[in-house]
Design a protein around this motif. Sequence first.
Motif, PDB file in Angstrom:
ATOM      1  N   PRO A 151     -53.858   1.057  99.939  1.00  0.00           N
ATOM      2  CA  PRO A 151     -55.322   1.219  99.822  1.00  0.00           C
ATOM      3  C   PRO A 151     -55.984   0.122  98.987  1.00  0.00           C
ATOM      4  O   PRO A 151     -56.966   0.380  98.288  1.00  0.00           O
ATOM      5  N   PHE A 152     -55.420  -1.053  99.029  1.00  0.00           N
ATOM      6  CA  PHE A 152     -56.037  -2.208  98.356  1.00  0.00           C
ATOM      7  C   PHE A 152     -55.547  -3.435  99.098  1.00  0.00           C
ATOM      8  O   PHE A 152     -54.579  -3.368  99.862  1.00  0.00           O
ATOM      9  N   ASN A 153     -56.216  -4.534  98.893  1.00  0.00           N
ATOM     10  CA  ASN A 153     -55.906  -5.747  99.643  1.00  0.00           C
ATOM     11  C   ASN A 153     -55.643  -6.900  98.681  1.00  0.00           C
ATOM     12  O   ASN A 153     -56.573  -7.508  98.145  1.00  0.00           O
TER      13      ASN A 153
ATOM     14  N   ALA B  55     -58.480   0.483  92.867  1.00  0.00           N
ATOM     15  CA  ALA B  55     -57.411   1.126  93.638  1.00  0.00           C
ATOM     16  C   ALA B  55     -56.046   0.749  93.090  1.00  0.00           C
ATOM     17  O   ALA B  55     -55.118   1.563  93.048  1.00  0.00           O
ATOM     18  N   LEU B  56     -55.929  -0.506  92.644  1.00  0.00           N
ATOM     19  CA  LEU B  56     -54.657  -0.928  92.051  1.00  0.00           C
ATOM     20  C   LEU B  56     -54.403  -0.209  90.732  1.00  0.00           C
ATOM     21  O   LEU B  56     -53.269   0.177  90.425  1.00  0.00           O
ATOM     22  N   GLU B  57     -55.447  -0.042  89.944  1.00  0.00           N
ATOM     23  CA  GLU B  57     -55.291   0.681  88.683  1.00  0.00           C
ATOM     24  C   GLU B  57     -54.730   2.082  88.955  1.00  0.00           C
ATOM     25  O   GLU B  57     -53.786   2.542  88.299  1.00  0.00           O
ATOM     26  N   ALA B  58     -55.289   2.729  89.973  1.00  0.00           N
ATOM     27  CA  ALA B  58     -54.821   4.070  90.334  1.00  0.00           C
ATOM     28  C   ALA B  58     -53.382   4.032  90.838  1.00  0.00           C
ATOM     29  O   ALA B  58     -52.564   4.906  90.500  1.00  0.00           O
ATOM     30  N   PHE B  59     -53.075   3.030  91.625  1.00  0.00           N
ATOM     31  CA  PHE B  59     -51.718   2.884  92.166  1.00  0.00           C
ATOM     32  C   PHE B  59     -50.695   2.798  91.037  1.00  0.00           C
ATOM     33  O   PHE B  59     -49.661   3.474  91.037  1.00  0.00           O
ATOM     34  N   PHE B  60     -50.995   1.949  90.073  1.00  0.00           N
ATOM     35  CA  PHE B  60     -50.040   1.772  88.969  1.00  0.00           C
ATOM     36  C   PHE B  60     -49.983   3.028  88.100  1.00  0.00           C
ATOM     37  O   PHE B  60     -48.903   3.448  87.657  1.00  0.00           O
ATOM     38  N   ALA B  61     -51.145   3.618  87.865  1.00  0.00           N
ATOM     39  CA  ALA B  61     -51.176   4.832  87.048  1.00  0.00           C
ATOM     40  C   ALA B  61     -50.315   5.917  87.684  1.00  0.00           C
ATOM     41  O   ALA B  61     -49.562   6.628  86.993  1.00  0.00           O
TER      42      ALA B  61
ATOM     43  N   ARG C  38     -63.528  -9.459  85.928  1.00  0.00           N
ATOM     44  CA  ARG C  38     -62.670  -8.500  85.232  1.00  0.00           C
ATOM     45  C   ARG C  38     -61.269  -8.533  85.839  1.00  0.00           C
ATOM     46  O   ARG C  38     -61.090  -8.729  87.045  1.00  0.00           O
ATOM     47  N   THR C  39     -60.293  -8.396  84.984  1.00  0.00           N
ATOM     48  CA  THR C  39     -58.900  -8.654  85.343  1.00  0.00           C
ATOM     49  C   THR C  39     -58.049  -7.468  84.911  1.00  0.00           C
ATOM     50  O   THR C  39     -58.126  -7.006  83.773  1.00  0.00           O
ATOM     51  N   LEU C  40     -57.259  -6.983  85.849  1.00  0.00           N
ATOM     52  CA  LEU C  40     -56.370  -5.866  85.584  1.00  0.00           C
ATOM     53  C   LEU C  40     -55.004  -6.407  85.195  1.00  0.00           C
ATOM     54  O   LEU C  40     -54.385  -7.155  85.978  1.00  0.00           O
ATOM     55  N   ALA C  41     -54.520  -6.042  84.012  1.00  0.00           N
ATOM     56  CA  ALA C  41     -53.219  -6.503  83.542  1.00  0.00           C
ATOM     57  C   ALA C  41     -52.248  -5.336  83.516  1.00  0.00           C
ATOM     58  O   ALA C  41     -52.584  -4.251  83.028  1.00  0.00           O
ATOM     59  N   VAL C  42     -51.058  -5.594  84.020  1.00  0.00           N
ATOM     60  CA  VAL C  42     -50.076  -4.513  84.120  1.00  0.00           C
ATOM     61  C   VAL C  42     -48.689  -5.144  84.207  1.00  0.00           C
ATOM     62  O   VAL C  42     -48.575  -6.337  84.501  1.00  0.00           O
ATOM     63  N   ARG C  43     -47.669  -4.372  83.899  1.00  0.00           N
ATOM     64  CA  ARG C  43     -46.325  -4.859  84.169  1.00  0.00           C
ATOM     65  C   ARG C  43     -45.751  -4.067  85.341  1.00  0.00           C
ATOM     66  O   ARG C  43     -45.972  -2.863  85.442  1.00  0.00           O
ATOM     67  N   ASP C  44     -45.024  -4.751  86.188  1.00  0.00           N
ATOM     68  CA  ASP C  44     -44.369  -4.026  87.283  1.00  0.00           C
ATOM     69  C   ASP C  44     -43.215  -3.209  86.684  1.00  0.00           C
ATOM     70  O   ASP C  44     -42.925  -3.320  85.484  1.00  0.00           O
ATOM     71  N   PRO C  45     -42.560  -2.350  87.443  1.00  0.00           N
ATOM     72  CA  PRO C  45     -41.541  -1.463  86.859  1.00  0.00           C
ATOM     73  C   PRO C  45     -40.381  -2.212  86.210  1.00  0.00           C
ATOM     74  O   PRO C  45     -39.591  -1.626  85.472  1.00  0.00           O
ATOM     75  N   PHE C  46     -40.289  -3.515  86.472  1.00  0.00           N
ATOM     76  CA  PHE C  46     -39.157  -4.295  85.982  1.00  0.00           C
ATOM     77  C   PHE C  46     -39.556  -5.185  84.811  1.00  0.00           C
ATOM     78  O   PHE C  46     -38.753  -5.919  84.281  1.00  0.00           O
ATOM     79  N   GLY C  47     -40.833  -5.097  84.455  1.00  0.00           N
ATOM     80  CA  GLY C  47     -41.286  -5.815  83.278  1.00  0.00           C
ATOM     81  C   GLY C  47     -42.032  -7.106  83.552  1.00  0.00           C
ATOM     82  O   GLY C  47     -42.418  -7.816  82.620  1.00  0.00           O
ATOM     83  N   VAL C  48     -42.253  -7.414  84.802  1.00  0.00           N
ATOM     84  CA  VAL C  48     -42.966  -8.658  85.112  1.00  0.00           C
ATOM     85  C   VAL C  48     -44.466  -8.459  84.873  1.00  0.00           C
ATOM     86  O   VAL C  48     -45.059  -7.531  85.432  1.00  0.00           O
ATOM     87  N   PRO C  49     -45.080  -9.305  84.060  1.00  0.00           N
ATOM     88  CA  PRO C  49     -46.513  -9.165  83.798  1.00  0.00           C
ATOM     89  C   PRO C  49     -47.347  -9.665  84.972  1.00  0.00           C
ATOM     90  O   PRO C  49     -47.235 -10.825  85.367  1.00  0.00           O
ATOM     91  N   LEU C  50     -48.171  -8.777  85.498  1.00  0.00           N
ATOM     92  CA  LEU C  50     -49.024  -9.108  86.640  1.00  0.00           C
ATOM     93  C   LEU C  50     -50.486  -9.024  86.229  1.00  0.00           C
ATOM     94  O   LEU C  50     -50.847  -8.226  85.368  1.00  0.00           O
ATOM     95  N   GLU C  51     -51.289  -9.863  86.860  1.00  0.00           N
ATOM     96  CA  GLU C  51     -52.738  -9.762  86.669  1.00  0.00           C
ATOM     97  C   GLU C  51     -53.421  -9.808  88.030  1.00  0.00           C
ATOM     98  O   GLU C  51     -53.017 -10.574  88.913  1.00  0.00           O
TER      99      GLU C  51
END
Lengths: 326, 326, 326, 326
Positions: free
Chosen positions: A10-12, A87-93, A109-122
Amino acid sequence: MPVRAAGEPPFNIVRCAYVTLGVTDLARSRDFYVDALGLTETEATGEAVYLRGLEERSHHSIVLVQRASPEAHALGFKVASEGDLDALEAFFAARGLPASWTERHAQGRTLAVRDPFGVPLEFYARMDGAERLLQRYGLYRGAQIMRLDHLNLFAAELQQTHEFYAELGFRTTEYTETEGPDPRLWAVWMHRKGNVHDVALTNGRGPRLHHVGVWTASVMSILHACDVLATTGHVDKLERGPGRHGISNAFFLYLRDPDGHRVELFASDYLTVDPDLEPLRWTLDDPQRQTLWGHAAPASWFEEGTPFAGTAVREPALRARPVVAR
Amino acid sequence: MPVRAAGEPPFNIVRCAYVTLGVTDLARSRDFYVDALGLTETEATGEAVYLRGLEERSHHSIVLVQRASPEAHALGFKVASEGDLDALEAFFAARGLPASWTERHAQGRTLAVRDPFGVPLEFYARMDGAERLLQRYGLYRGAQIMRLDHLNLFAAELQQTHEFYAELGFRTTEYTETEGPDPRLWAVWMHRKGNVHDVALTNGRGPRLHHVGVWTASVMSILHACDVLATTGHVDKLERGPGRHGISNAFFLYLRDPDGHRVELFASDYLTVDPDLEPLRWTLDDPQRQTLWGHAAPASWFEEGTPFAGTAVREPALRARPVVAR
Amino acid sequence: MPVRAAGEPPFNIVRCAYVTLGVTDLARSRDFYVDALGLTETEATGEAVYLRGLEERSHHSIVLVQRASPEAHALGFKVASEGDLDALEAFFAARGLPASWTERHAQGRTLAVRDPFGVPLEFYARMDGAERLLQRYGLYRGAQIMRLDHLNLFAAELQQTHEFYAELGFRTTEYTETEGPDPRLWAVWMHRKGNVHDVALTNGRGPRLHHVGVWTASVMSILHACDVLATTGHVDKLERGPGRHGISNAFFLYLRDPDGHRVELFASDYLTVDPDLEPLRWTLDDPQRQTLWGHAAPASWFEEGTPFAGTAVREPALRARPVVAR
Amino acid sequence: MPVRAAGEPPFNIVRCAYVTLGVTDLARSRDFYVDALGLTETEATGEAVYLRGLEERSHHSIVLVQRASPEAHALGFKVASEGDLDALEAFFAARGLPASWTERHAQGRTLAVRDPFGVPLEFYARMDGAERLLQRYGLYRGAQIMRLDHLNLFAAELQQTHEFYAELGFRTTEYTETEGPDPRLWAVWMHRKGNVHDVALTNGRGPRLHHVGVWTASVMSILHACDVLATTGHVDKLERGPGRHGISNAFFLYLRDPDGHRVELFASDYLTVDPDLEPLRWTLDDPQRQTLWGHAAPASWFEEGTPFAGTAVREPALRARPVVAR
């Protein structure tokens, strides 16, 4: 086994868009990327240098930041709209991965998160523009780099990492499996933008950044880069190639920047926009998957990479020895 | 004025995928496309020859059919899924354009329809596969054509045609306007697959097919094609170029096949996947939009094209004279 | 130390012109040279295959002859006139090297002799013509080889061999010396025709043929040859490269034919017609002399070569270890 | 009819070596040759700018001098030795052409003379050296010009001019004749250095300098030059091409410098060192002699040229109309 996404998420995510590299001597790195490789400096602050390729019309695709030791920071991805960020924020949450909103220079505005393996994504939807230099031919220098092409990662949990990026909507174009009755996925190339990859994953000590791939319009640009680097004090930066990959069909040259970050000059892959395009399978005992022309890759290429800031590196679950040359 | 799609339509056209050309001597045309240009013949029946490029993994991208006089038949587009075909049927029906389901060799079900201006379109989701020849380098010949790239049309109602294709989801990358206080759209380049265009529209007597664009991996392939054509009895097929377009930045060569159908060899445009990519504007009095190097295009290039079977050709609403050389 | 000729000798050697190679399976070798590399077969007899490049207007530049084991036969040189042959006969006789007149297919009278080190040489003034294929672009295949460029020899008595070829009028363009207070000549490049070399000498077990160099018009032809060879069953023929030599500035690819004879594809050296052109000096501890880009050459490249039929191979007088990589 | 030299003359002209061009704005011309075309400035005085190509190891090959109007000055030729200069002085004296010894900056003693048709020639044996930049790849710019290749002249008395240069030892490689039962020589290409030409002669109002030919290592350099010139304010300098000549097989681009002096970028001719190489004949009604790909050359290319300072221009004896396009 490679998997396919169960429909579009649900995001592109449009494409990989930037990488931030921590370097120990900003001026030295700028010399390498700008004066030798020919990337364009959009802007330099005391803390960071923002670089882009000749056809790029946004502010940056490689960001160098001053750090005490070499490390990789965020991998940046452009999404199609602001709504995609939510939508990505919800996906990760939903996966227990808390994302945060951060400020990045010259970006929306930039969404910062780590994937389940620790890779920092923006993730971001908007970035400041920059002049297109594609037809400013008088400015072409060095490798005549056009744009960022892809990001290649060592993954310690290859299969799971692959499945996670498939959930994000990345589509598999090529993959390598181990030989034998119970083949295991060894490496995989996944795309969003319609060529061979935005993200590639290779089995190994990870997560680490294996390399940043940048695209040139011609193999001749890559040969010219060899000549320029070799005669301007950078001959030690050439790690592997030039050559032709079996996988992706790319013409490649691997460089190590002054901090050891690996950069691939890359040309001549192919179009992959068809959603029913069948991924190509290679096996780990076929040395031509690595170099169509049969050359061995140096051990450093299989072993060395850049750790991500703040992320521990793990041994890979899968142990196998690739056949690296005929 | 170029328009933007109001969001994505309820179907996903992936790319332009094939063109069917009526030729008056199938054997002679096969000689040109296969023996001289180096396209691959996937299959030949008594009535048709099915051609593809070196990287194409589907059955055909150019179909030659025997006819009494030169004419263009369907322009084919690949959609992402079967459901997209149904959505397209509804889309056209809602506009009073009745579509029909037709059979095409080596394709799944195919929706046939004419656009409001009389251009015959075909949409399909599945096509039979064919061997990828990208790494069968021993087979490379002539222009070393990789794939179909785009279809270029003369449109008598340029603005409306542009708006219709924008509704279909095609995004504008570059456009030409007339000069003056009330600029009028003269030509427009629109894409689905992430490069400069899948479809281009040029003001003129239409609808007619201006040319079929095929993509080569290197400008060197295009120069080699010049040499091969010029020394194998096809020197009269070279109409224009080689040269560099200002628009699209493409390196080009225009050929006329034995029936006068125009083929463009095309290399080196750029990535356009960002949905917020700002279209580039050119004006009709800038000759470098046509040829960056300043060369004039021949009158034939502006005037001649292939009519579509069964469609009357109309004079263009807009009269202006492009500046064709410095 | 390199020496210079004391004026022109009383004969005019125009260029290196052919090499005759003994191969163990004529059909297999023909497949390699013609079908894979793209050389043209001028003529084939049961015993020999006569090959030439695309621009060559004489009957042969590489001759393959059926033999029980791989070996090199005559190195052929074209002289300007019949009188030069007589002058050469006198030159060799004066040095106690008896020459004989022999018959060679498609050549005029031919002087056969061995140099003081046992290398079989042949000199001729006239050869039968052959069609120039330079503008028959439809015939271009594989490496698109234009012409024979040079012959490279291992010499066990490097300094003396160099001096002998200087007496024959070959002019030194580049050379490698050992390091240290008493430098010794390690390798030397010598020409007649105005580019970097017709003959090169390398210190080593000799005399042996190190390689036959053939010239291509473009580095792109060499890259294409890599792709073709690698995907037509000849990947094992690629020994070294592609790369750039520091010496000569050539872009190179070294191949081993089915019998192990080494062939160099070679492009982009420079003009050397000025008689006062100062030879360029390189030292054995500079790895960029070998590969400007810093790559190591494989051990086989330094050690393996083709013996000359009927000539014993001797250990080199000079022992030193070249620095082969950074 | 082309003639052959009756043996070598008693002097050895090695190659064409420089041209001196009178320009009306030295700074403007320097911008064109150095900043846009990428030639290297060896030295600039207030009165002259001395230029050379990347591989040239002598002081100058193009000399720009400030003059009130555009004009060509001496055509310079390098000879093998000082003795050759004396032999040339005698040669000209015997023909009633008094030569004089002159001083030229950075050259040894220089013989200045006019040929029987009024073309100013200079001969020298020694020139000051300059750093070889062939492997200073970081300095490559623009057209990446390697060296001076040839000088092309309009001759009003074509046959006699040809015969005179044959007496000087120039060898004919290709020529054009008029059609019909009594063919007349229309144009001729003659060399000393082993490629297609050092000097070419074309029938026309003369004597005038038609163009200065400079050599690039790759056709890609010529295409890049088109892109650079077209986007740095020099699009009006492109007169003809890029294209392929039938004659010489060269890949060409013709430019007009700011004073209208014509410069040809030139690549990919062939080796001509064999003294028995048969000249290639073309006829004036074959448009592919001019452009293999069939393009017309502009009228300016046939008509315009640079007068030599102090030499009257005469109408050509031979009137015929070349076929310039298919």
